[in-house]
Design a protein around this motif. Structure first.
Motif, PDB file in Angstrom:
ATOM      1  N   PRO A 283      -7.821   1.261   0.122  1.00  0.00           N
ATOM      2  CA  PRO A 283      -7.340   0.883   1.452  1.00  0.00           C
ATOM      3  C   PRO A 283      -6.418  -0.334   1.418  1.00  0.00           C
ATOM      4  CG  PRO A 283      -9.683   1.368   1.519  1.00  0.00           C
ATOM      5  CD  PRO A 283      -9.294   1.342   0.080  1.00  0.00           C
ATOM      6  N   LEU A 284      -6.701  -1.280   0.532  1.00  0.00           N
ATOM      7  CA  LEU A 284      -5.827  -2.448   0.416  1.00  0.00           C
ATOM      8  C   LEU A 284      -4.485  -2.061  -0.184  1.00  0.00           C
ATOM      9  CD1 LEU A 284      -8.395  -5.095  -0.918  1.00  0.00           C
ATOM     10  CD2 LEU A 284      -7.622  -4.747   1.439  1.00  0.00           C
ATOM     11  N   THR A 288      -0.826  -2.248   1.630  1.00  0.00           N
ATOM     12  CA  THR A 288       0.270  -2.968   0.989  1.00  0.00           C
ATOM     13  C   THR A 288       1.541  -2.127   0.969  1.00  0.00           C
ATOM     14  OG1 THR A 288      -1.269  -4.235  -0.397  1.00  0.00           O
ATOM     15  CG2 THR A 288       1.016  -4.076  -1.159  1.00  0.00           C
ATOM     16  N   ILE A 289       1.407  -0.853   0.649  1.00  0.00           N
ATOM     17  CA  ILE A 289       2.567   0.053   0.645  1.00  0.00           C
ATOM     18  C   ILE A 289       3.174   0.134   2.040  1.00  0.00           C
ATOM     19  CG2 ILE A 289       3.282   2.465   0.380  1.00  0.00           C
ATOM     20  CD1 ILE A 289       1.162   2.672  -1.859  1.00  0.00           C
ATOM     21  N   ALA A 326       0.025  -3.839  10.020  1.00  0.00           N
ATOM     22  CA  ALA A 326      -0.764  -5.052  10.234  1.00  0.00           C
ATOM     23  C   ALA A 326      -2.190  -4.723  10.635  1.00  0.00           C
ATOM     24  CB  ALA A 326      -0.094  -5.927  11.293  1.00  0.00           C
ATOM     25  N   LEU A 327      -2.339  -3.751  11.537  1.00  0.00           N
ATOM     26  CA  LEU A 327      -3.684  -3.398  11.989  1.00  0.00           C
ATOM     27  C   LEU A 327      -4.496  -2.791  10.855  1.00  0.00           C
ATOM     28  CD1 LEU A 327      -5.533  -3.458  14.420  1.00  0.00           C
ATOM     29  CD2 LEU A 327      -4.658  -1.207  15.080  1.00  0.00           C
ATOM     30  N   ALA A 328      -3.874  -1.932  10.065  1.00  0.00           N
ATOM     31  CA  ALA A 328      -4.564  -1.334   8.920  1.00  0.00           C
ATOM     32  C   ALA A 328      -4.929  -2.399   7.888  1.00  0.00           C
ATOM     33  CB  ALA A 328      -3.688  -0.260   8.281  1.00  0.00           C
ATOM     34  N   ALA A 329      -4.050  -3.364   7.699  1.00  0.00           N
ATOM     35  CA  ALA A 329      -4.304  -4.424   6.725  1.00  0.00           C
ATOM     36  C   ALA A 329      -5.480  -5.297   7.157  1.00  0.00           C
ATOM     37  CB  ALA A 329      -3.052  -5.276   6.539  1.00  0.00           C
TER      38      ALA A 329
END
Length: 383
Positions: A283-284, A288-289, A326-329
């Motif tokens: 997930p990280l 990042t991608i 941003a939200l996923a990060a």
């Protein structure tokens, strides 16, 4: 194309990052929890010349463009200190006043906007208008040699930090029956202007307000640009707002991903770092991608705007991509920390609120998808 920062941009990024790092994520999180503006950081950046990096040099600014302002916005967020006020005061207000303001307006406002001693926020949103700018009900009518403003604005950011408002009002009607909009610079202490704080559950340093304009009289010199041309003029500022908002999202994602990667390296369960497990790492990596892809579109949108080329499509795509990234990060970073992701010690939760806000404003993800469907794909308008 050169995908690397040039020397000037590298120096700018380093200088902004050095200032922001002195304040850091703990400073931001404390101010977000308290709902207190980051005034010390703003003043320090202004004194160093970074708040007005896109203000023309003749007015004391850096003489740069939106690419430089986006870089400032991104780097601040990447150090854990995102500033939403940049999106309205430095992006919208500077771009609009510099392009359409009179000589007197530029002389009055741009020097303060350059060094951060003045701020101008934007009053466009209304309770019954939302994304439909054509339904703005606030009116501007001739009153002798000036104008009388009447109406209500909703969800206006940073009024308590501002010296003036850039008010969007209906000043007439076209032959086709559509509202003609005009822009006005209105002092925040103008008689008849009443501001009411909006209670918010999200943790942000910036406050939101309802504004009531009850017979607010402004002089003729308050009109920005051409009467009735406000729709075109305000969109000259809204694209920069979306681009700097995208840059903020990119920087925010980079900050929380850095925090998560560090934690995943140090935290050990079953005799190995948790980052060695794909359930934590993937997930990280995906976030990042997505963040790097959003960064590329943000750079493209700023490049187009600075060259006077159509930037609406790229600005919308950049804002969409950056908000999603941003939200996923933040979500991945919180999940990586487990229960610690919700603790005040690690300070991640304020960034979740900001990332979630970016999906809604400036311009929500559904309206961006509508725009892309219509303008990029040529599909029938759906609204």
């Amino acid at each position: 194309m050169d995908f690397l920062d040039d020397d000037q941009h590298r120096e700018l990024r380093a200088a902004v990052g050095a200032i922001a790092a002195r304040f850091g994520g703990r400073y931001y999180a404390e101010h977000a929890r308290a709902g207190e503006p980051c005034r010390e950081l703003w003043a320090t950046l202004g004194a160093a010349g970074f708040i007005g990096v896109n203000v023309p040099q003749e007015y004391g600014g850096g003489g740069g463009g939106l690419a430089e302002l986006a870089l400032v916005s991104e780097e601040l967020a990447a150090q854990g200190t995102p500033l939403l006020l940049l999106l309205v005061s430095s992006a919208i207000s500077v771009e609009v006043i510099a392009e359409f303001g009179s000589a007197e307006q530029r002389k009055r406002w741009l020097p303060g906007l350059a060094d951060g001693t003045s701020t101008v926020v934007v009053a466009i949103t209304e309770p019954d208008a939302g994304s439909n700018t054509h339904r703005i009900a606030t009116t501007a009518t001739r009153d002798g040699d000036g104008w009388m403003l009447r109406g209500t604005k909703h969800y206006i950011s940073g009024v308590d930090e501002a010296d003036a408002l850039l008010v969007v009002a209906r000043s007439g009607q076209s032959t086709a029956g559509r509202s003609l909009l005009s822009l006005f610079l209105v002092s925040t202490d103008a008689p008849g202007l009443v501001r009411t704080p909006l209670p918010m559950d999200v943790m942000l340093p910036e406050k939101q307000f309802d504004l009531h304009l009850d017979d607010v009289r402004v002089p003729a010199g308050a009109l920005v640009g051409e009467e009735g041309a406000g729709f075109r003029q305000i969109f000259h500022g809204l694209n920069p707002e979306r681009i700097t908002g995208a840059a903020l999202g990119v920087g925010l994602a980079r900050y929380v991903l850095g925090q998560a990667a560090s934690y995943a390296q140090d935290r050990q369960v079953w005799d190995r770092p948790i980052g060695a497990h794909q359930g934590v790492a993937h997930p990280l990596a995906k976030a990042t991608i997505d963040t790097e892809l959003a960064a590329l579109m943000t750079q493209k949108a700023a490049w187009l705007h600075d060259r006077g080329l159509p930037a609406g499509e790229a600005a919308n795509m950049a804002k969409y991509a950056a908000a999603e990234a941003a939200l996923a990060a933040v979500d991945a970073a919180i999940q990586t920390h487990g229960g610690n992701g919700l603790s005040a010690e690690f300070g991640l939760l304020p960034y979740w609120g900001l990332a979630r806000l970016l999906r809604i404003a400036p311009v929500n993800r559904e309206m961006i998808l509508n725009f892309v469907a219509q303008h990029s794909l040529g599909l029938p308008r759906s609204y």
